[in-house]
Design a protein around this motif. Structure first.
Motif, PDB file in Angstrom:
ATOM      1  N   ARG A  81       0.822  -1.208   0.000  1.00 29.50           N
ATOM      2  CA  ARG A  81       0.000   0.000   0.000  1.00 29.50           C
ATOM      3  C   ARG A  81       0.859   1.262   0.000  1.00 29.50           C
ATOM      4  N   SER A  82       2.041   1.140   0.659  1.00 27.64           N
ATOM      5  CA  SER A  82       2.869   2.335   0.800  1.00 27.64           C
ATOM      6  C   SER A  82       3.856   2.532  -0.340  1.00 27.64           C
ATOM      7  N   ARG A  83       4.260   1.415  -1.024  1.00 28.72           N
ATOM      8  CA  ARG A  83       5.318   1.560  -2.028  1.00 28.72           C
ATOM      9  C   ARG A  83       5.182   0.480  -3.092  1.00 28.72           C
ATOM     10  N   MET A  84       5.494   0.896  -4.353  1.00 27.42           N
ATOM     11  CA  MET A  84       5.431  -0.045  -5.461  1.00 27.42           C
ATOM     12  C   MET A  84       6.790  -0.746  -5.621  1.00 27.42           C
ATOM     13  N   VAL A  85       6.781  -1.961  -6.295  1.00 24.41           N
ATOM     14  CA  VAL A  85       7.999  -2.737  -6.535  1.00 24.41           C
ATOM     15  C   VAL A  85       8.948  -1.980  -7.449  1.00 24.41           C
ATOM     16  N   SER A  86       8.403  -1.305  -8.451  1.00 21.86           N
ATOM     17  CA  SER A  86       9.252  -0.557  -9.387  1.00 21.86           C
ATOM     18  C   SER A  86      10.045   0.527  -8.657  1.00 21.86           C
ATOM     19  N   GLU A  87       9.425   1.147  -7.652  1.00 23.99           N
ATOM     20  CA  GLU A  87      10.137   2.162  -6.888  1.00 23.99           C
ATOM     21  C   GLU A  87      11.265   1.525  -6.076  1.00 23.99           C
ATOM     22  N   GLN A  88      11.001   0.356  -5.502  1.00 18.76           N
ATOM     23  CA  GLN A  88      12.049  -0.333  -4.763  1.00 18.76           C
ATOM     24  C   GLN A  88      13.208  -0.730  -5.690  1.00 18.76           C
ATOM     25  N   GLN A  89      12.886  -1.263  -6.887  1.00 14.36           N
ATOM     26  CA  GLN A  89      13.929  -1.648  -7.839  1.00 14.36           C
ATOM     27  C   GLN A  89      14.745  -0.448  -8.285  1.00 14.36           C
ATOM     28  N   LEU A  90      14.080   0.675  -8.477  1.00 18.24           N
ATOM     29  CA  LEU A  90      14.791   1.883  -8.900  1.00 18.24           C
ATOM     30  C   LEU A  90      15.764   2.332  -7.818  1.00 18.24           C
ATOM     31  N   ASP A  91      15.317   2.261  -6.562  1.00 18.12           N
ATOM     32  CA  ASP A  91      16.218   2.644  -5.470  1.00 18.12           C
ATOM     33  C   ASP A  91      17.418   1.690  -5.396  1.00 18.12           C
ATOM     34  N   GLU A  92      17.169   0.384  -5.547  1.00 15.51           N
ATOM     35  CA  GLU A  92      18.264  -0.583  -5.494  1.00 15.51           C
ATOM     36  C   GLU A  92      19.230  -0.395  -6.663  1.00 15.51           C
ATOM     37  N   ALA A  93      18.693  -0.149  -7.868  1.00 23.57           N
ATOM     38  CA  ALA A  93      19.551   0.071  -9.039  1.00 23.57           C
ATOM     39  C   ALA A  93      20.406   1.319  -8.863  1.00 23.57           C
ATOM     40  N   ASN A  94      19.818   2.335  -8.276  1.00 27.60           N
ATOM     41  CA  ASN A  94      20.567   3.570  -8.037  1.00 27.60           C
ATOM     42  C   ASN A  94      21.705   3.321  -7.051  1.00 27.60           C
ATOM     43  N   THR A  95      21.412   2.520  -6.026  1.00 31.21           N
ATOM     44  CA  THR A  95      22.468   2.201  -5.045  1.00 31.21           C
ATOM     45  C   THR A  95      23.594   1.392  -5.694  1.00 31.21           C
TER      46      THR A  95
END
Length: 687
Positions: free
Chosen positions: A237-251
């Motif tokens: 509800r709070s966050r989408m998977v694509s947003e999590q993947q984008l954060d991980e890719a950026n890291t």
């Protein structure tokens, strides 16, 4: 002027003005039967009523009404507070106590429908009279009982408190206490039942809405899930998977760039070493390499062996040659290892560069996908907000329904019985002493009034002549110093009587001022000034009439000048005498009315203003001043000393007329012309 007195043997020709209160004691003594008989009759009526009246006793119970309801642990105490001081709530409870619901509980509890005191079946004088004359009618017993009980029950709030007195009346003292306690108990039970019924209705009303709210929550959540599936949106509800993947890719990209920069730094160091004089042995990797350390140790051993052999054997000795070959092999191995380390550093830099490029490409792809998802998240968030609001409302209603269901058995009203009714010691009705005292007082008052009225009607009166004109004065002027000179005033006509005094004024010098003062109060006395002024105006004299009767001012009222400035305003300096003179159109009479302002007694400025005003008014042919009643404002203002003549108008000799005679003597002693004139009603007497 020739003095004139009324004949001493003439009968009294005036009507009575009322009771002479100087003789009140004598009147009451003569008619004591009225004064004693009427109180006795009223007291007898009261005693007879007390003998036949049913006694009534009143019991009192007290309840305390706290405007703040009791609260359960789940409630906030502030939510149960009543705005304001709660007096409206307490006043409303007064009506609830005497409501049909509470009284019907009392009727059922005490079985009052079968009690003759309340069901209307008790034999009374009023009921017998109605039955005899045919006015009695049959009514429903329940309604009669309820109506009679309401008459016997009363409530009141004690001042400055939330305590209510419940008053109940009955024929006997124990019954009154029982009835008051029954009403208080029924009221408490009714309030408790009303509270439980309210909680039950609240629970049922909320429960009826839960099904609808549950369906709304379900539809909202299904709409959110369907939208996510249609737009390939995966996540919590709070966050989408694509947003999590984008954060991980950026890291990962950031870390890879850091490692690439480090590898590039080591490659630049190798290139610097290769182009310089230093060897690769200075590389950090070479210093830290275990193989290099081992080869250097081997090189050291071989070099030491070579040195030992060189001291023992000759330069061409085979052992020495073999040792030198081993030294060269060790040095070559070290160089090969250093080149491998340099090659490994360059390969690591190339690998890191490739990794950064791959991570950068992956980040850009995820970034584009996230931007596309952001556009799809706008309607998704709207759907989620709707679903969340429906969920919150549903959970709130669910909690309220649970709370209301639990509170059905809890009485939250803060009303309690603080004092039960006890058996009253004295009866409340009829109040014996009060009724007897009231009858005695009313009887004495009515008896005195009746005695005085009867005496007034019993005094002899002379019937007026039908041809006479009431309220027109007959003037019989007479100076007390010369009573021997008489004229037959009773035989004169009205015109000649007024003309006598008018002729004297016409013969007087211009500007003569005369003050007319009434010895007693009478309607015909206050009319003399007007009649005299009219007579002078008829003889073409320029007359000024001044109303100085500041207490009653009848002249001003008759001429209609009550609401205009006048003499009072002149006395306080608020107006000039010429500004307040009024012309009475019907009679062509000039008048100074009494005025509007208020003046204080014995004001020295008022005397000066009055003296100056009279001096200005002497420009008229004659000035007639209505001085009012003797002893009032005229003398206080010094008016007697400012006029040319003072005439005291009396009804008959004796009484206040004697006081006027004394005042005349005092004025004459001060060289002021004064006299007493007897004034009679204008009636005609046959010759």
């Amino acid at each position: 002027m020739s003095p004139k007195l009324s004949p001493p043997d003439a009968p009294s020709n005036r009507f009575s003005d009322g009771v002479d209160f100087r003789n009140v004691v004598g009147i009451l003594s003569r008619r004591r039967s009225w004064v004693i008989g009427i109180p006795a009759v009223l007291c007898g009526i009261v005693v007879a009523y007390l003998l036949v009246a049913h006694p009534s006793y009143t019991g009192t119970a007290q309840v305390f009404v706290d405007p703040r309801d009791q609260y359960t642990p789940k409630d906030d105490p502030l939510q149960n507070s009543v705005p304001g001081d709660g007096l409206l709530l307490v006043e409303s409870q007064l009506k609830i106590i005497t409501s049909n619901e509470v009284l019907n509980r009392v009727i059922d509890q005490l079985n009052l429908q079968n009690d003759p005191e309340f069901n209307g079946e008790r034999i009374t004088i009023g009921r017998l009279v109605k039955s005899v004359i045919g006015l009695g009618k049959t009514e429903d017993r329940a309604l009669v009982t309820l109506r009679n009980l309401r008459k016997n029950v009363a409530t009141k709030r004690i001042d400055r408190s939330f305590v209510i007195d419940i008053l109940a009346s009955a024929d006997t003292a124990p019954r009154a206490a029982t009835l008051a306690n029954a009403v208080a108990t029924a009221y408490l039970e009714e309030q408790s039942g009303a509270n439980a019924a309210f909680q039950r209705r609240t629970s049922e009303s909320i429960s009826s809405q839960l099904g609808k709210l549950r369906q709304e929550v379900k539809r909202g959540e299904e709409a959110v899930a369907a939208f996510k599936a249609a737009n390939n949106l995966v996540g919590s509800r709070s966050r989408m998977v694509s947003e999590q993947q984008l954060d991980e890719a950026n890291t990962q990209l950031t870390n890879a760039k850091t490692r690439l920069a480090d590898a590039q730094a080591r490659v630049r160091l190798i290139e610097t070493i290769e182009h310089g004089d230093a060897g690769l042995e200075a590389l950090p990797e070479a210093i830290q390499s275990a193989a290099i350390v081992q080869l250097r140790s081997r090189l050291a051993d071989v070099s030491r062996e070579e040195a030992q052999l060189a001291q023992i054997d000759g330069p061409n000795h085979p052992a020495l040659q073999a040792a030198r070959a081993q030294v060269r092999d060790a040095q070559a191995a070290i160089q090969r290892e250093l080149k491998n380390i340099a090659r490994s550093v360059r390969n690591s830099e190339a690998s890191e560069r490739t990794n950064v490029q791959n991570l950068q490409a992956n980040f850009e792809a995820l970034k584009k996908q996230s931007q596309a998802n952001e556009q799809a998240m706008v309607p998704l968030r709207e759907l989620e907000r709707k679903a969340e609001s429906s969920r919150v409302v549903y959970e709130t209603f669910l909690a309220k329904a649970k709370t209301a269901e639990e509170r059905q058995g809890i009485d939250t009203t803060n009303i309690r019985l603080i004092s039960r009714a006890t058996t009253p010691e004295n009866k409340s009705w009829p109040p014996t002493m009060i009724m007897l005292a009231a009858a005695l007082f009313a009887g004495i008052t009515i008896g005195i009034a009746a005695a005085l009225t009867r005496d007034a009607f019993d005094r002899p009166e002379r019937e007026p002549d039908p041809g006479a004109v009431p309220d027109a004065p007959t003037l019989a002027p007479a100076e007390t110093a010369a009573p021997s000179v008489l004229r037959p005033a009773m035989a004169q006509s009205r015109a000649s009587r007024l003309a006598a005094l008018g002729d004297e004024l016409l013969a007087a010098p211009k500007g003569t001022t005369i003050v007319l003062v009434q010895v007693q109060r009478g309607a015909w006395l206050s009319d003399v000034a007007l009649q005299l002024a009219r007579g002078l105006i008829a003889n073409r004299a320029d007359v000024m009439l001044v109303d100085a009767d500041l207490a009653r001012h009848p002249t001003t009222s008759r001429l209609g000048f009550d609401r205009v400035p006048g003499l009072r305003d002149v006395l306080i300096g608020a107006a000039d005498i010429h500004d307040v003179v009024r012309l009475h159109q019907p009679t062509a009479m000039r008048v100074v009315p009494v005025g509007l302002s208020a003046i204080g007694s014995r004001d020295p400025y008022a005397r000066q203003a009055l003296s100056a005003a009279l001096k200005q008014l002497r420009a008229f042919d004659r000035v007639i001043i209505d001085g009012g009643e003797m002893g009032e404002t005229a003398s206080e203002l010094g008016l007697y000393y400012m006029a040319d003549e003072v005439v005291f108008l009396a009804e008959a000799e004796g009484g206040k007329c004697d006081d006027a005679e004394i005042l005349v003597e005092l004025l004459r002693h001060r060289q002021i012309k004064a006299r007493v004139v007897i004034v009679e009603p204008d009636v005609s007497v046959a010759a």
